[in-house]
Design a protein around this motif. Structure first.
Motif, PDB file in Angstrom:
ATOM      1  N   SER A   8      20.234  22.425   5.904  1.00 26.62           N
ATOM      2  CA  SER A   8      19.114  21.529   5.619  1.00 26.62           C
ATOM      3  C   SER A   8      19.276  20.205   6.359  1.00 26.62           C
ATOM      4  O   SER A   8      20.392  19.741   6.600  1.00 26.62           O
ATOM      5  N   VAL A   9      18.165  19.609   6.709  1.00 19.51           N
ATOM      6  CA  VAL A   9      18.165  18.313   7.394  1.00 19.51           C
ATOM      7  C   VAL A   9      17.464  17.248   6.559  1.00 19.51           C
ATOM      8  O   VAL A   9      17.114  16.185   7.071  1.00 19.51           O
ATOM      9  N   LEU A  10      17.261  17.531   5.278  1.00 20.20           N
ATOM     10  CA  LEU A  10      16.561  16.576   4.423  1.00 20.20           C
ATOM     11  C   LEU A  10      17.350  15.300   4.210  1.00 20.20           C
ATOM     12  O   LEU A  10      16.780  14.250   3.889  1.00 20.20           O
ATOM     13  N   GLU A  11      18.677  15.369   4.366  1.00 15.32           N
ATOM     14  CA  GLU A  11      19.485  14.175   4.153  1.00 15.32           C
ATOM     15  C   GLU A  11      19.120  13.062   5.127  1.00 15.32           C
ATOM     16  O   GLU A  11      19.211  11.885   4.807  1.00 15.32           O
ATOM     17  N   THR A  12      18.670  13.464   6.321  1.00 18.89           N
ATOM     18  CA  THR A  12      18.286  12.459   7.322  1.00 18.89           C
ATOM     19  C   THR A  12      16.779  12.392   7.524  1.00 18.89           C
ATOM     20  O   THR A  12      16.224  11.307   7.675  1.00 18.89           O
ATOM     21  N   LEU A  13      16.101  13.533   7.531  1.00 23.45           N
ATOM     22  CA  LEU A  13      14.667  13.560   7.820  1.00 23.45           C
ATOM     23  C   LEU A  13      13.802  13.581   6.572  1.00 23.45           C
ATOM     24  O   LEU A  13      12.582  13.548   6.670  1.00 23.45           O
ATOM     25  N   GLY A  14      14.407  13.680   5.401  1.00 16.83           N
ATOM     26  CA  GLY A  14      13.631  13.680   4.164  1.00 16.83           C
ATOM     27  C   GLY A  14      13.535  12.332   3.503  1.00 16.83           C
ATOM     28  O   GLY A  14      13.000  12.211   2.400  1.00 16.83           O
ATOM     29  N   ARG A  15      14.037  11.315   4.159  1.00 16.80           N
ATOM     30  CA  ARG A  15      13.995   9.977   3.576  1.00 16.80           C
ATOM     31  C   ARG A  15      12.612   9.362   3.708  1.00 16.80           C
ATOM     32  O   ARG A  15      11.881   9.671   4.637  1.00 16.80           O
ATOM     33  N   GLU A  16      12.273   8.494   2.785  1.00 22.75           N
ATOM     34  CA  GLU A  16      10.942   7.875   2.755  1.00 22.75           C
ATOM     35  C   GLU A  16      11.077   6.375   2.566  1.00 22.75           C
ATOM     36  O   GLU A  16      11.870   5.901   1.751  1.00 22.75           O
ATOM     37  N   TRP A  17      10.293   5.673   3.299  1.00 21.20           N
ATOM     38  CA  TRP A  17      10.261   4.198   3.260  1.00 21.20           C
ATOM     39  C   TRP A  17       9.043   3.782   2.438  1.00 21.20           C
ATOM     40  O   TRP A  17       7.903   3.984   2.847  1.00 21.20           O
ATOM     41  N   PRO A  18       9.241   3.187   1.244  1.00 21.63           N
ATOM     42  CA  PRO A  18       8.084   2.781   0.426  1.00 21.63           C
ATOM     43  C   PRO A  18       7.378   1.572   1.041  1.00 21.63           C
ATOM     44  O   PRO A  18       7.928   0.467   1.103  1.00 21.63           O
ATOM     45  N   CYS A  19       6.160   1.797   1.503  1.00 22.79           N
ATOM     46  CA  CYS A  19       5.342   0.727   2.092  1.00 22.79           C
ATOM     47  C   CYS A  19       4.114   0.500   1.222  1.00 22.79           C
ATOM     48  O   CYS A  19       3.837   1.251   0.281  1.00 22.79           O
ATOM     49  N   TYR A  20       3.344  -0.531   1.560  1.00 24.61           N
ATOM     50  CA  TYR A  20       2.155  -0.886   0.784  1.00 24.61           C
ATOM     51  C   TYR A  20       0.948  -0.983   1.712  1.00 24.61           C
ATOM     52  O   TYR A  20       1.004  -1.636   2.759  1.00 24.61           O
ATOM     53  N   LEU A  21      -0.113  -0.315   1.299  1.00 23.50           N
ATOM     54  CA  LEU A  21      -1.364  -0.336   2.047  1.00 23.50           C
ATOM     55  C   LEU A  21      -2.258  -1.447   1.499  1.00 23.50           C
ATOM     56  O   LEU A  21      -2.607  -1.445   0.315  1.00 23.50           O
ATOM     57  N   HIS A  22      -2.639  -2.376   2.353  1.00 22.15           N
ATOM     58  CA  HIS A  22      -3.533  -3.474   1.986  1.00 22.15           C
ATOM     59  C   HIS A  22      -4.905  -3.218   2.610  1.00 22.15           C
ATOM     60  O   HIS A  22      -5.008  -2.890   3.799  1.00 22.15           O
ATOM     61  N   THR A  23      -5.934  -3.390   1.793  1.00 22.84           N
ATOM     62  CA  THR A  23      -7.297  -3.107   2.247  1.00 22.84           C
ATOM     63  C   THR A  23      -8.242  -4.175   1.715  1.00 22.84           C
ATOM     64  O   THR A  23      -8.172  -4.547   0.536  1.00 22.84           O
ATOM     65  N   GLN A  24      -9.096  -4.644   2.574  1.00 21.97           N
ATOM     66  CA  GLN A  24     -10.193  -5.531   2.203  1.00 21.97           C
ATOM     67  C   GLN A  24     -11.507  -4.842   2.549  1.00 21.97           C
ATOM     68  O   GLN A  24     -11.715  -4.457   3.698  1.00 21.97           O
ATOM     69  N   ILE A  25     -12.353  -4.669   1.557  1.00 18.32           N
ATOM     70  CA  ILE A  25     -13.644  -4.010   1.738  1.00 18.32           C
ATOM     71  C   ILE A  25     -14.742  -5.059   1.662  1.00 18.32           C
ATOM     72  O   ILE A  25     -14.827  -5.815   0.686  1.00 18.32           O
ATOM     73  N   TYR A  26     -15.598  -5.078   2.666  1.00 17.45           N
ATOM     74  CA  TYR A  26     -16.632  -6.106   2.745  1.00 17.45           C
ATOM     75  C   TYR A  26     -18.024  -5.554   2.427  1.00 17.45           C
ATOM     76  O   TYR A  26     -18.720  -6.080   1.565  1.00 17.45           O
TER      77      TYR A  26
END
Length: 648
Positions: free
Chosen positions: A400-418
């Motif tokens: 398995s390669v999940l130890e290196t390729l299964g990692r996830e970076w928690p980011c935040y999506l910002h949106t402004q709707i006009y």
């Protein structure tokens, strides 16, 4: 070892492929007509359905061999295949007891609706079969053609081309004969290429044309090539529930196919996050000439749900072209995440309803999907079959390669709707809201009233002004976090427009923003805090809305291909922000820590996770700081009304 010597030793015969000098142009959308003339065939053999000796040596009862003492009753068949659409078939008359049949029959496939760039999803299969009195016809040989490659030819046609026939199932080796065909692919705006009309009195022209065809057939090198496509399949994530019963609700497996080749499929796993960790081998018998590897159809990658009593269901499908695999071997050799799109998730579980044909076509991969349905971690390698790798067999268990390729970076999506503008609609006076979906995460806004533009534009033109900052949405970004492939395996952003309230609310349209357009992620130590300057926003402007083709899918009356028609437009700003601390911690996680992190993220129980993890002091301190910051911000957002976050 120098770079050139290393490349020459590891290209596996890829330098021998003669690709076109320029990149293929995008085929236009519209109505196409496909003409296929089956002229004749040469060197065909009768087929015997059973051979005792071959059954003993191959340990299989499904054997077919050449019947050397008989002549076949030959029928030419043409199949036009489109993923998710019924296969269209044509067949010639029967030429009895001959190895060199002559048909000279012309077939038409009219009114073939194709979206822009989707002509590659259509493939043509030509077959010669031995018609038997009892049972089904036995295939002597077949050949696949990619219609996009035919459309790229001069005059959009193959004119009196000899195609080598092979046994795609691999039961008989070598060439099984050849077929002379004329294939023409014409757009509604194209004019057919003119050729000399042959009449009965024009014997000289007939002899000249027959001489060209015969010489082309005799000059054909009948040495067949076999190419191997090896896929290293590791894991799947975020698959939808397909069945009402069972703990997982899905029996998932992965399959790949190219044209009429034998399907290569993986083991079946009863999990919505399966770990296959195995190899798949797809062998492509490539005939010389126009039917070579340069004109083969794309490789179809499908996530499937196994059903014991009924036909297996498509979860989602995507395509990978052989041109991309051969011209960019290093990019595809290393495993990466492939995202799959189709109809709305879990629509198969709706009670007292049936899934529409268009929804099945979305899952089958032809019609553009309107929802995210999972991802798979796969690596590909293409090589020519030689004496050294002829006996290659797929490995049933790879690390398995999940130890290196299964990692996830928690980011935040910002949106402004006009603002939202709708055209040709009767929803004036009703409430409209927006829902942002990225992967399994979503957030929605409050409703605004649709107002009329006035008599000048008519009653069907309306708009609504939002001018709001949407609550930041947490989005896990899979590896790689840096470089040109950043965000390639992340799901796209879907912006859905809903009209109505309560049970009567329905999605009337959406726009799709590819995740790669949001790259690179803006790194900041406070990613949940909204940007202050206009220059920091990654995307802004008007995005075109398309009508939702699956509006009435619960009643089975969804509209055909109407998702491509514009409905209106939406004005918004979008960007992704991430913390460099979270990015560094994601890179440092081990497999056990990653499993605990993902379990805690799914269960939304981060406090229990802090007591169970065994970490270093620096890692634990950084994670606890991020958790406290996240909880404080979520609490503040819940207590603050929507109007207070206005960006008027």
């Amino acid at each position: 070892m120098g770079f050139m010597s290393w490349w020459g030793a590891s290209n596996h015969g890829l330098d021998d492929i003669e690709w076109p000098a320029e990149e293929p142009t995008v085929t236009p959308a519209g109505t196409y007509q496909i003409r296929v003339r089956i002229v004749e065939a040469k060197d065909l053999s009768a087929i015997s359905a059973f051979s005792l000796w071959q059954s003993i040596t191959s340990l299989s009862w499904k054997t077919q061999v050449e019947a050397t003492n008989d002549l076949p009753n030959v029928v030419g068949k043409v199949k036009l295949k489109r993923d998710g659409f019924p296969t269209q078939r044509r067949r010639t008359v029967v030429e009895k007891e001959t190895s060199n049949p002559l048909w000279n029959q012309l077939f038409y496939f009219d009114e073939v609706e194709v979206e822009e760039g989707e002509l590659a999803a259509l493939s043509l299969t030509l077959k010669c079969v031995d018609r038997t009195r009892i049972g089904r016809d036995l295939v002597i040989g077949s050949c696949d053609l990619n219609l996009e490659a035919v459309y790229a030819e001069d005059g959009h046609e193959l004119w009196y081309e000899w195609l080598t026939l092979t046994d795609k199932k691999g039961r008989r080796k070598g060439a099984q004969g050849a077929m002379c065909v004329c294939v023409t692919v014409l757009h509604s705006a194209d004019d057919p290429k003119t050729h000399t009309e042959l009449h009965d009195s024009d014997d000289d022209a007939k002899e000249e044309l027959d001489g060209v065809a015969v010489s082309a057939y005799q000059a054909k090198d009948e040495v067949l090539e076999t190419w191997i496509v090896k896929a290293s399949l590791y894991s799947g994530r975020d698959l939808p529930r397909m069945d009402r019963f069972g703990k997982a609700g899905i029996d998932a497996y992965f399959s790949m196919q190219c044209g009429s080749s034998k399907i290569a499929r993986s083991k079946t796993k009863s999990s919505r996050s399966p770990d296959w960790n195995q190899e798949l081998i797809l062998r492509l018998v490539v005939p010389p000439g126009k039917g070579g590897i340069t004109s083969l159809p794309p490789i179809k990658l499908s996530l499937m749900d196994h059903d014991a009593m009924m036909r297996d269901d498509h979860i989602a499908t995507t395509h990978v072209t052989l041109r991309e695999l051969c011209t960019k071997p290093d990019e595809y050799k290393h495993p990466k995440w492939y995202t799959f799109y189709g109809g709305p998730r879990e629509m198969e579980l709706a009670y007292f309803t049936k899934m529409s044909k268009l929804a099945k076509r979305m899952n089958a991969g032809y019609v553009e999907g309107s929802a995210y349905r999972g991802r798979a971690l796969v690596g590909f390698q293409v090589m020519k079959e030689t004496w050294s790798n002829k006996g290659m067999r797929p490995k049933t268990n790879i690390p398995s390669v999940l130890e290196t390729l299964g990692r996830e970076w928690p980011c935040y999506l910002h949106t402004q709707i006009y603002s939202i503008e709708l055209s040709q609609t009767r929803h004036v006076g009703r409430n409209v809201s927006v829902k942002l979906t990225m992967g399994l995460n979503s957030v929605k806004t409050q409703g605004e009233e649709l107002k009329s533009e006035g008599r000048a534009l008519g009653k069907k033109e309306c708009y609504a002004n939002f001018n709001v900052q949407v609550i930041p949405m947490r989005v896990p970004l899979p590896t790689p976090f840096d470089g040109p492939l950043q965000g390639q395996g992340a799901p796209d952003l879907f912006v859905g427009v809903y009209v109505g309230s309560g049970k009567g609310k329905k999605r009337i349209g959406y726009c799709r923003v590819p995740c790669r357009h949001l790259m690179p992620v803006r790194e900041t130590f406070q990613p949940i805090k909204e940007p202050k300057t206009e220059e920091t926003w990654k995307l802004e402007g008007w995005f075109q809305l398309h009508a939702d083709a699956l509006e009435d899918h619960k009643t089975g009356r969804s509209r055909r291909a109407e998702h491509a028609k514009p409905l209106g437009q939406i004005l918004l700003r979008v960007m992704l922000q991430g913390s460099p601390v979270d990015k560094r911690n994601a890179k440092m996680m081990t497999k056990s820590e990653l499993d605990r992190f993902m379990t805690a993220y799914d269960d939304e129980d981060e406090e229990n996770l802090a007591e169970q993890n065994r970490e270093t002091a620096s890692q634990r301190q950084a994670r606890e700081f991020e958790e406290r910051s996240h909880r404080r911000h979520q609490k503040l957002l819940k207590e603050t009304p929507m109007e207070a976050r206005s960006v008027r």
